[in-house]
Design a protein around this motif. Structure first.
Motif, PDB file in Angstrom:
ATOM      1  N   SER A  39       0.828  -1.200   0.000  1.00 11.65           N
ATOM      2  CA  SER A  39       0.000   0.000   0.000  1.00 11.65           C
ATOM      3  C   SER A  39       0.863   1.251   0.000  1.00 11.65           C
ATOM      4  O   SER A  39       1.811   1.374   0.782  1.00 11.65           O
ATOM      5  CB  SER A  39      -0.910  -0.009   1.239  1.00 11.65           C
ATOM      6  OG  SER A  39      -1.353   1.291   1.549  1.00 11.65           O
ATOM      7  N   ASN A  40       0.533   2.206  -0.871  1.00 13.35           N
ATOM      8  CA  ASN A  40       1.249   3.483  -0.878  1.00 13.35           C
ATOM      9  C   ASN A  40       1.075   4.215   0.446  1.00 13.35           C
ATOM     10  O   ASN A  40       2.003   4.880   0.928  1.00 13.35           O
ATOM     11  CB  ASN A  40       0.747   4.364  -2.025  1.00 13.35           C
ATOM     12  CG  ASN A  40       1.239   3.897  -3.374  1.00 13.35           C
ATOM     13  OD1 ASN A  40       2.302   3.305  -3.476  1.00 13.35           O
ATOM     14  ND2 ASN A  40       0.462   4.151  -4.406  1.00 13.35           N
ATOM     15  N   GLU A  41      -0.104   4.087   1.051  1.00 10.90           N
ATOM     16  CA  GLU A  41      -0.347   4.773   2.318  1.00 10.90           C
ATOM     17  C   GLU A  41       0.486   4.136   3.443  1.00 10.90           C
ATOM     18  O   GLU A  41       0.993   4.838   4.316  1.00 10.90           O
ATOM     19  CB  GLU A  41      -1.841   4.723   2.659  1.00 10.90           C
ATOM     20  CG  GLU A  41      -2.700   5.676   1.829  1.00 10.90           C
ATOM     21  CD  GLU A  41      -2.762   5.293   0.368  1.00 10.90           C
ATOM     22  OE1 GLU A  41      -2.787   4.077   0.086  1.00 10.90           O
ATOM     23  OE2 GLU A  41      -2.748   6.196  -0.483  1.00 10.90           O
ATOM     24  N   ASP A  42       0.608   2.798   3.418  1.00 12.87           N
ATOM     25  CA  ASP A  42       1.481   2.140   4.400  1.00 12.87           C
ATOM     26  C   ASP A  42       2.924   2.602   4.216  1.00 12.87           C
ATOM     27  O   ASP A  42       3.662   2.791   5.186  1.00 12.87           O
ATOM     28  CB  ASP A  42       1.403   0.619   4.250  1.00 12.87           C
ATOM     29  CG  ASP A  42       0.125   0.049   4.839  1.00 12.87           C
ATOM     30  OD1 ASP A  42      -0.538   0.776   5.607  1.00 12.87           O
ATOM     31  OD2 ASP A  42      -0.215  -1.105   4.539  1.00 12.87           O
ATOM     32  N   CYS A  43       3.337   2.753   2.966  1.00 13.23           N
ATOM     33  CA  CYS A  43       4.695   3.251   2.698  1.00 13.23           C
ATOM     34  C   CYS A  43       4.894   4.630   3.309  1.00 13.23           C
ATOM     35  O   CYS A  43       5.933   4.912   3.919  1.00 13.23           O
ATOM     36  CB  CYS A  43       4.944   3.312   1.188  1.00 13.23           C
ATOM     37  SG  CYS A  43       5.053   1.714   0.380  1.00 13.23           S
TER      38      CYS A  43
END
Length: 344
Positions: A39-43
């Motif tokens: 996930s980009n948000e997790d990144c």
């Protein structure tokens, strides 16, 4: 930017110097985080936490020349914490950009026609290792993407695998000639899209080989972020690295992903991938590496989905303990696979 000068300034409390360092490292950090998290948000969360911890602990770093390795190690730990929090298991490889001191080795490198792959830079170029079939083996992978603007690997090249083990003076070297596989390869360029008012999903390219399936897709945000509905965006909490450390909220696109199925409904397993944060009218390319198809498919179906989260950012698990999915049928794409697309 003179990194050594900025490092010295940051160690003495210069926040502007530290922010400049983080901006310089942003691409490398994102590439590392995206290789572990889907996930980009997790990144973004992992990067924020890593930056904050690095800022607080920078004075403890004795050898400034190891700053990059030190920072990426903090980031890797944060990525692993997120995975544990979500209680899910995914293939994880700690991608190496500098000599590693983990495990039983000091350094691993691949040389293609005499050129070290560790010397390659860019968000979409990775040299990594992961566990093999037993404790005495490992898998070494090298992955790069057209977005890196690096030249494609030649049809044939000399490969040298270099491994320096801890406590062993002489490094191990294995040399061989590599030929590009020409049998049972298929390359499709469908360029098919599905869109609504807010998002567009496009399948650009599918590369099928006997060992992997590489897929290039793009998600494009068609409106300003502020106009994205709750179906596709949410408010997330972050910690600022500038000024007083205060929590703040920011609207972001939810974690977009997709699953790949053959014509018999069998899903491919995702091995790893790279992607970009979305911005209006800027296609965010995703390059994903999957397991190969069991049988030559006649059709391939792509099913985009969102990973729903709890209010505090945790994963919502299904009955089997897997991260649940909220499929987006409006973006589902099925392509035909011609049976005469073998490429030499």
């Amino acid at each position: 930017m003179k990194l050594e000068s900025k490092l010295h300034q940051a160690r003495h409390g210069d926040r502007k110097a530290f922010v400049a360092l983080m901006k310089h490292m942003e691409s490398d950090m994102y590439g590392m985080a995206r290789s572990i998290l889907r996930s980009n948000e997790d990144c973004a969360d992992a990067m924020q936490e890593a930056m904050l911890k690095a800022y607080k602990s920078l004075g403890e770093l004795r050898e400034l020349r190891y700053f990059k390795t030190w920072l990426l190690r903090i980031l890797i730990n944060e990525c692993h914490l997120i995975l544990r929090k979500q209680k899910r298991v995914v293939p994880v490889a700690e991608f190496i950009r500098e000599p590693s001191t983990s495990g039983g080795y000091e350094k691993i490198d691949l040389f293609i026609n005499g050129k070290s792959m560790l010397s390659q830079n860019g968000v979409f170029s990775y040299l990594g290792e992961s566990p093999g079939r037993d404790s005495n083996s490992m898998l070494i992978s090298y992955m790069r993407d057209p977005a890196s603007r690096l030249p494609a690997l030649p049809e044939q090249f000399d490969l040298k695998v270099y491994a320096k083990l801890k406590g062993v003076t002489k490094p191990f070297e294995l040399k061989t000639i590599v030929y590009k596989t020409k049998l049972d390869n298929k390359v499709l360029k469908p360029q098919i899209s599905k869109a609504n008012t807010y998002l567009k999903f496009t399948v650009n390219r599918v590369e099928m080989t006997p060992v992997t399936t590489k897929i290039l897709t793009t998600f494009t945000m068609l409106v300003d972020l502020k106009d994205m509905p709750d179906d596709y965006a949410e408010e997330r909490k972050y910690i600022s690295t500038e000024g007083p450390h205060k929590n703040y909220t920011k609207k972001v696109v939810k974690s977009l992903d997709y699953a790949v199925f053959d014509d018999q409904g069998r899903e491919l397993e995702m091995l790893r991938g790279t992607g970009k944060t979305l911005s209006k009218n800027q296609p965010g390319q995703m390059v994903m590496l999957f397991t190969p198809f069991v049988d030559p498919p006649k059709k391939i179906t792509f099913k985009p989905f969102i990973h729903p989260l709890t209010p505090d950012g945790g994963a919502i698990l299904d009955a089997n303990g897997h991260w649940s999915r909220q499929y987006l049928p409006e973006f589902e794409i099925t392509i035909d696979v011609p049976q005469n697309t073998n490429h030499k």
